[in-house]
Design a protein around this motif. Sequence first.
Motif, PDB file in Angstrom:
ATOM      1  N   CYS A  82       0.817  -1.179   0.049  1.00 19.63           N
ATOM      2  CA  CYS A  82      -0.045   0.137   0.024  1.00 19.63           C
ATOM      3  C   CYS A  82       0.934   1.324  -0.017  1.00 19.63           C
ATOM      4  CB  CYS A  82      -0.832   0.112   1.137  1.00 19.63           C
ATOM      5  SG  CYS A  82      -2.361  -1.334   1.156  1.00 19.63           S
ATOM      6  N   ALA A  83       1.813   1.228   0.842  1.00 17.97           N
ATOM      7  CA  ALA A  83       2.729   2.503   0.839  1.00 17.97           C
ATOM      8  C   ALA A  83       3.489   2.551  -0.781  1.00 17.97           C
ATOM      9  CB  ALA A  83       3.892   2.298   2.041  1.00 17.97           C
ATOM     10  N   VAL A  84       3.719   1.707  -1.400  1.00 22.94           N
ATOM     11  CA  VAL A  84       4.456   1.826  -2.577  1.00 22.94           C
ATOM     12  C   VAL A  84       3.511   2.211  -3.720  1.00 22.94           C
ATOM     13  CG1 VAL A  84       5.727   0.780  -4.366  1.00 22.94           C
ATOM     14  CG2 VAL A  84       6.536   0.279  -2.132  1.00 22.94           C
ATOM     15  N   LEU A  85       2.314   1.662  -3.416  1.00 27.07           N
ATOM     16  CA  LEU A  85       1.151   2.043  -4.523  1.00 27.07           C
ATOM     17  C   LEU A  85       0.658   3.208  -4.380  1.00 27.07           C
ATOM     18  CD1 LEU A  85      -0.810   1.185  -6.892  1.00 27.07           C
ATOM     19  CD2 LEU A  85      -2.277   0.100  -5.019  1.00 27.07           C
ATOM     20  N   PHE A  86       0.292   3.607  -3.041  1.00 23.95           N
ATOM     21  CA  PHE A  86      -0.234   5.039  -2.892  1.00 23.95           C
ATOM     22  C   PHE A  86       0.760   5.965  -3.062  1.00 23.95           C
ATOM     23  CE2 PHE A  86      -3.271   2.753   0.438  1.00 23.95           C
ATOM     24  CZ  PHE A  86      -3.985   2.222  -0.654  1.00 23.95           C
ATOM     25  N   GLY A  87       1.924   5.675  -2.964  1.00 20.17           N
ATOM     26  CA  GLY A  87       3.200   6.722  -3.063  1.00 20.17           C
ATOM     27  C   GLY A  87       3.459   6.848  -4.548  1.00 20.17           C
ATOM     28  N   ALA A  88       3.262   5.763  -5.287  1.00 22.11           N
ATOM     29  CA  ALA A  88       3.529   5.966  -6.860  1.00 22.11           C
ATOM     30  C   ALA A  88       2.391   6.893  -7.500  1.00 22.11           C
ATOM     31  CB  ALA A  88       3.794   4.462  -7.303  1.00 22.11           C
ATOM     32  N   MET A  89       1.407   6.562  -6.787  1.00 23.01           N
ATOM     33  CA  MET A  89       0.229   7.445  -7.462  1.00 23.01           C
ATOM     34  C   MET A  89       0.105   8.754  -7.218  1.00 23.01           C
ATOM     35  SD  MET A  89      -2.718   4.353  -7.169  1.00 23.01           S
ATOM     36  CE  MET A  89      -4.265   5.199  -8.061  1.00 23.01           C
ATOM     37  N   LYS A 159       9.648  13.053 -12.904  1.00 21.62           N
ATOM     38  CA  LYS A 159       9.871  14.416 -13.494  1.00 21.62           C
ATOM     39  C   LYS A 159      10.864  14.196 -14.741  1.00 21.62           C
ATOM     40  CE  LYS A 159       9.078  17.563  -9.654  1.00 21.62           C
ATOM     41  NZ  LYS A 159       9.587  18.340  -8.737  1.00 21.62           N
ATOM     42  N   GLY A 160      11.608  12.819 -14.880  1.00 20.46           N
ATOM     43  CA  GLY A 160      12.763  12.651 -15.756  1.00 20.46           C
ATOM     44  C   GLY A 160      11.806  11.846 -16.644  1.00 20.46           C
ATOM     45  N   VAL A 161      10.589  11.493 -16.758  1.00 17.90           N
ATOM     46  CA  VAL A 161      10.033  10.717 -17.334  1.00 17.90           C
ATOM     47  C   VAL A 161       9.302  12.011 -18.672  1.00 17.90           C
ATOM     48  CG1 VAL A 161       8.279   9.098 -18.179  1.00 17.90           C
ATOM     49  CG2 VAL A 161       9.816   8.858 -16.219  1.00 17.90           C
ATOM     50  N   PRO A 162       9.477  11.652 -19.967  1.00 18.07           N
ATOM     51  CA  PRO A 162       8.988  12.797 -20.811  1.00 18.07           C
ATOM     52  C   PRO A 162       7.410  12.806 -20.982  1.00 18.07           C
ATOM     53  CG  PRO A 162      10.753  11.389 -21.974  1.00 18.07           C
ATOM     54  CD  PRO A 162      10.439  10.877 -20.536  1.00 18.07           C
ATOM     55  N   ARG A 163       6.961  13.914 -20.891  1.00 17.01           N
ATOM     56  CA  ARG A 163       5.541  14.116 -20.822  1.00 17.01           C
ATOM     57  C   ARG A 163       4.937  13.576 -22.300  1.00 17.01           C
ATOM     58  NH1 ARG A 163       3.018  17.502 -17.269  1.00 17.01           N
ATOM     59  NH2 ARG A 163       4.550  18.131 -15.741  1.00 17.01           N
ATOM     60  N   PHE A 180      -1.362   5.139 -15.885  1.00 18.89           N
ATOM     61  CA  PHE A 180      -0.461   4.867 -14.777  1.00 18.89           C
ATOM     62  C   PHE A 180       0.088   3.445 -14.704  1.00 18.89           C
ATOM     63  CE2 PHE A 180       0.229   3.633 -10.317  1.00 18.89           C
ATOM     64  CZ  PHE A 180       1.244   4.439 -10.000  1.00 18.89           C
ATOM     65  N   PHE A 181      -0.898   2.538 -14.792  1.00 21.92           N
ATOM     66  CA  PHE A 181      -0.744   1.016 -14.540  1.00 21.92           C
ATOM     67  C   PHE A 181       0.032   0.485 -15.649  1.00 21.92           C
ATOM     68  CE2 PHE A 181      -3.894   1.518 -11.196  1.00 21.92           C
ATOM     69  CZ  PHE A 181      -3.067   0.900 -10.230  1.00 21.92           C
ATOM     70  N   ARG A 182      -0.382   0.613 -16.953  1.00 21.76           N
ATOM     71  CA  ARG A 182       0.034   0.012 -18.274  1.00 21.76           C
ATOM     72  C   ARG A 182       1.230   0.623 -18.815  1.00 21.76           C
ATOM     73  NH1 ARG A 182      -5.224  -1.708 -21.622  1.00 21.76           N
ATOM     74  NH2 ARG A 182      -3.317  -2.663 -22.678  1.00 21.76           N
ATOM     75  N   VAL A 183       1.349   2.128 -18.729  1.00 23.97           N
ATOM     76  CA  VAL A 183       2.218   2.863 -19.479  1.00 23.97           C
ATOM     77  C   VAL A 183       3.586   3.413 -18.251  1.00 23.97           C
ATOM     78  CG1 VAL A 183       2.802   4.649 -20.790  1.00 23.97           C
ATOM     79  CG2 VAL A 183       0.843   3.746 -21.136  1.00 23.97           C
ATOM     80  N   LEU A 184       3.187   3.875 -17.306  1.00 30.24           N
ATOM     81  CA  LEU A 184       4.030   4.505 -16.406  1.00 30.24           C
ATOM     82  C   LEU A 184       4.627   3.530 -15.583  1.00 30.24           C
ATOM     83  CD1 LEU A 184       2.612   7.957 -15.479  1.00 30.24           C
ATOM     84  CD2 LEU A 184       4.503   7.320 -17.109  1.00 30.24           C
ATOM     85  N   MET A 185       3.837   2.565 -14.955  1.00 34.88           N
ATOM     86  CA  MET A 185       4.584   1.774 -13.991  1.00 34.88           C
ATOM     87  C   MET A 185       5.703   0.708 -14.444  1.00 34.88           C
ATOM     88  SD  MET A 185       3.613   2.079 -11.098  1.00 34.88           S
ATOM     89  CE  MET A 185       3.985   0.420 -10.033  1.00 34.88           C
ATOM     90  N   PRO A 186       5.725   0.063 -15.709  1.00 37.45           N
ATOM     91  CA  PRO A 186       6.730  -0.461 -16.301  1.00 37.45           C
ATOM     92  C   PRO A 186       8.066   0.567 -16.502  1.00 37.45           C
ATOM     93  CG  PRO A 186       4.953  -0.928 -17.754  1.00 37.45           C
ATOM     94  CD  PRO A 186       4.397   0.157 -16.722  1.00 37.45           C
ATOM     95  N   ILE A 187       7.940   1.889 -16.626  1.00 45.30           N
ATOM     96  CA  ILE A 187       8.974   2.560 -16.677  1.00 45.30           C
ATOM     97  C   ILE A 187       9.442   2.978 -15.181  1.00 45.30           C
ATOM     98  CG2 ILE A 187       9.791   5.081 -17.199  1.00 45.30           C
ATOM     99  CD1 ILE A 187       7.466   5.083 -19.413  1.00 45.30           C
ATOM    100  N   THR A 192      10.339   1.711  -8.071  1.00 46.91           N
ATOM    101  CA  THR A 192       9.489   0.844  -7.393  1.00 46.91           C
ATOM    102  C   THR A 192      10.061  -0.107  -6.550  1.00 46.91           C
ATOM    103  OG1 THR A 192       7.758   1.216  -9.136  1.00 46.91           O
ATOM    104  CG2 THR A 192       7.394  -0.605  -7.725  1.00 46.91           C
ATOM    105  N   LEU A 193      11.048  -0.937  -7.183  1.00 47.20           N
ATOM    106  CA  LEU A 193      11.827  -2.171  -6.539  1.00 47.20           C
ATOM    107  C   LEU A 193      12.424  -1.330  -5.330  1.00 47.20           C
ATOM    108  CD1 LEU A 193      12.846  -4.264  -9.387  1.00 47.20           C
ATOM    109  CD2 LEU A 193      11.164  -4.695  -7.496  1.00 47.20           C
ATOM    110  N   THR A 194      13.048  -0.226  -5.553  1.00 47.80           N
ATOM    111  CA  THR A 194      13.997   0.424  -4.444  1.00 47.80           C
ATOM    112  C   THR A 194      13.046   0.718  -3.364  1.00 47.80           C
ATOM    113  OG1 THR A 194      15.386   1.507  -6.252  1.00 47.80           O
ATOM    114  CG2 THR A 194      15.411   2.383  -3.732  1.00 47.80           C
ATOM    115  N   ASN A 195      11.781   1.283  -3.438  1.00 44.85           N
ATOM    116  CA  ASN A 195      11.007   1.631  -2.580  1.00 44.85           C
ATOM    117  C   ASN A 195      10.454   0.278  -1.774  1.00 44.85           C
ATOM    118  OD1 ASN A 195      10.278   4.495  -1.943  1.00 44.85           O
ATOM    119  ND2 ASN A 195      10.406   4.489  -4.222  1.00 44.85           N
ATOM    120  N   ILE A 196      10.430  -0.826  -2.491  1.00 41.56           N
ATOM    121  CA  ILE A 196       9.918  -2.204  -2.076  1.00 41.56           C
ATOM    122  C   ILE A 196      10.870  -2.733  -0.873  1.00 41.56           C
ATOM    123  CG2 ILE A 196       9.575  -4.489  -2.322  1.00 41.56           C
ATOM    124  CD1 ILE A 196       7.976  -3.710  -5.078  1.00 41.56           C
TER     125      ILE A 196
END
Length: 273
Positions: A82-89, A159-163, A180-187, A192-196
């Motif tokens: 939950c911390a990683v998911l909510f933090g990512a969003m 911020k480093g991911v192109p708009r 968010f889930f299908r485009v940005l999360m793979p990037i 994500t793994l760092t925060n996990i």
Amino acid sequence: MEEKKRANPLCVIILVLLALIYFVPVLMMLLGSVKPQYQAARFDLSWPDEFLFTNYAEVIQTGKIWNGYKNSVLITVPATFCAVLFGAMAGTCISRRNDGVAKKGYYYFIFGLTITLQIASTFSLLKFLNIYGSYFAVICLFIAIRLPFTIMTFCSFVKGVPREIDEAAIIDGCNPLQLFFRVLMPILKSVTLTNIIISAIDIWNNFMIPLFFLGSSQKWTIPLAVYNFFGRYSREWQHVFAVLTLTIMPMLILFAVLQKYIIGGMTSGAVKG
């Protein structure tokens, strides 16, 4: 082809010495966990006179280690998720907006990094909500504690991911959740793994929150099980070393498997944004 730069020998020696400093206590613990009692009490790096793996069996039988493992997993897994998911969003949303609300929201969360947990007021709140002593209460506390750091790292990374990636996905018909889930999360895999890793280790090893906010000893996590075991077997260091080895092993394996992502995730976004 450019020649590879050779490492500075002095730098290598210094790093090896520093690594040994950190590794010596771990090696002492591992060796001590299979030593007889008289030899483990010496606190040295000597080779065991005999390998007593029965120390682990005795610890598992008398130390309620499996119950501690169960409680730690029940708290660590959902709290980390939950911390990683909510933090990512939240981090993605804040970094993609340029208005004053996003900036205020960012500083509001970052301010949480400087605030320490107030035991008395938190205890009163959990009592008022009638959730004191439950897994749910402790999970919520861990989520709240981990969110500021998680949001900060995701903001820096996104911020480093192109708009243009967002715009292309929207043109292709993606809604916000699909974007968010299908485009940005793979990037965002590395951050994500760092925060996990960081969140899981922090939650797994936390001692104070389960001690104060879990009402029953049956719900104690593995650090509290170690504390309770040490209180009863403080002179039997072979057992203490064995229970410490069992405690840190899951997080040590997790770190060893995913450690290559930590540096990438922590440094991403450090230049831009």
